[in-house]
Write a protein that holds these residues in place. Structure first.
Motif, PDB file in Angstrom:
ATOM      1  N   GLU A   1      29.767  34.691  40.601  1.00  0.00           N
ATOM      2  CA  GLU A   1      30.285  33.984  41.636  1.00  0.00           C
ATOM      3  C   GLU A   1      29.474  32.612  41.843  1.00  0.00           C
ATOM      4  OE1 GLU A   1      31.697  33.827  46.392  1.00  0.00           O
ATOM      5  OE2 GLU A   1      31.195  35.845  45.411  1.00  0.00           O
TER       6      GLU A   1
ATOM      7  N   PRO B   1      34.995  29.418  46.059  1.00  0.00           N
ATOM      8  CA  PRO B   1      34.235  29.987  45.028  1.00  0.00           C
ATOM      9  C   PRO B   1      34.718  29.734  43.708  1.00  0.00           C
ATOM     10  CG  PRO B   1      35.662  31.598  46.613  1.00  0.00           C
ATOM     11  CD  PRO B   1      35.541  30.436  47.076  1.00  0.00           C
TER      12      PRO B   1
ATOM     13  N   PHE C   1      34.686  31.825  39.914  1.00  0.00           N
ATOM     14  CA  PHE C   1      34.149  32.812  39.159  1.00  0.00           C
ATOM     15  C   PHE C   1      33.855  32.540  37.656  1.00  0.00           C
ATOM     16  CE2 PHE C   1      35.745  34.305  43.395  1.00  0.00           C
ATOM     17  CZ  PHE C   1      34.778  35.213  43.802  1.00  0.00           C
TER      18      PHE C   1
END
Length: 306
Positions: free
Chosen positions: A13, A102, A104
């Motif tokens: 992440e 976020p 990933f």
């Protein structure tokens, strides 16, 4: 269906401290970073383009519809040691900050190519894109997006080599077809998923892959200004004479007999070698840095097989 662990290295992440610092240290790539941020932002969050059109033109304009057909695919191409993989695995930190979401990081395992069994490679690539499509749909709702997924494929020429190559195995051709189908499935779904292919052999990639790329970023060995930025950033807290950096820039540049240093030659070879020469009894000095620069040969230019 293959599991996430079968297909990808551990998912990370972003922003994450190690990669955020790696992104910050990639000096000399400012123009590439700025362009990449814009391209990635609009592919991950098309609503931003609509808001831009409404703000500056009062309504959506026909030209913005062209963006809907772009595949969320970038190609990073260039010589070894010039920052392709480092940027591919770290630009998500900047994108996460830009979108305030976020991101990933997925890194495709080379084992995804399979062991050569009929249909295995196609199945594994299909599973990888299927997983990303599911994650992308989870990251998008009526209010917008809440996360971005970035798939990085290093040594991409090993996966999507041109199908025109005479020595290419049928299973490899099928794998390229599966990859193209996967990219198309992401483009059609409009999900916040980006795919980055890194390669030293851009000429070996299948033309259909290159046609689908929303953008191709070419990475070259740093010029004088870029080498100065890299060296100045790395050595700014060492008591060096101002002329030393200029001398290092000259010594690490191309000559009639050899190419210039790559970014990794500067940061992973030259400066560490100088520190090792000084350690443990002496400080890092102008003389040591210049002596190492005079002795250390740059990495040879990667020659694409013909």
């Amino acid at each position: 269906m293959a599991t996430q662990d079968d297909l990808f290295q551990p998912v990370i992440e972003l922003p994450e401290p190690i990669r955020a610092e790696r992104y910050r240290r990639l000096v000399g790539l400012t123009d590439t970073k700025v362009r990449l941020r814009k391209e990635a932002t609009l592919l991950a969050d098309p609503d931003r383009l609509r808001r831009w059109a409404n703000k500056h033109h009062g309504a959506e304009i026909a030209a913005t519809a062209l963006f809907a057909d772009r595949a969320p695919l970038f190609v990073f191409a260039g010589d070894v040691g010039c920052g392709k993989s480092a940027l591919a695995e770290s630009f998500g930190c900047d994108l996460a900050d830009e979108l305030d979401l976020p991101a990933f990081l997925y890194r495709l395992k080379l084992a995804t190519r399979g062991s050569g069994l009929v249909g295995e490679m196609t199945s594994l690539i299909g599973d990888a894109f299927g997983h990303l499509l599911v994650q992308g749909k989870k990251s998008k709702n009526s209010r917008g997006i809440n996360a971005v997924s970035i798939l990085v494929v290093d040594e991409a020429d090993a996966l999507v080599q041109s199908r025109a190559a005479q020595q290419m195995h049928h299973e490899d051709r099928a794998g390229v077809d599966a990859f193209l189908a996967g990219v198309d499935s992401l483009a059609g779904a409009g999900v916040p998923v980006l795919v980055v292919l890194c390669t030293n052999r851009v000429g070996a990639l299948d033309p259909a892959v290159m046609r689908r790329a929303a953008a191709t970023f070419t990475f070259s060995r740093p010029d004088d200004e870029q080498r100065h930025a890299v060296l100045g950033n790395a050595l700014h807290d060492i008591d060096l004479a101002p002329a030393t950096i200029r001398q290092l820039v000259a010594l690490t540049g191309p000559t009639d007999n050899r190419p210039g240093y790559t970014y990794s030659d500067l940061t992973q070879r030259l400066i560490p070698a100088a520190i090792m020469r000084a350690f443990p009894d002496d400080p890092l000095t102008d003389e040591i840095l210049l002596a190492v620069a005079r002795q250390l040969a740059p990495s040879p230019i990667f020659q694409e097989a013909t």
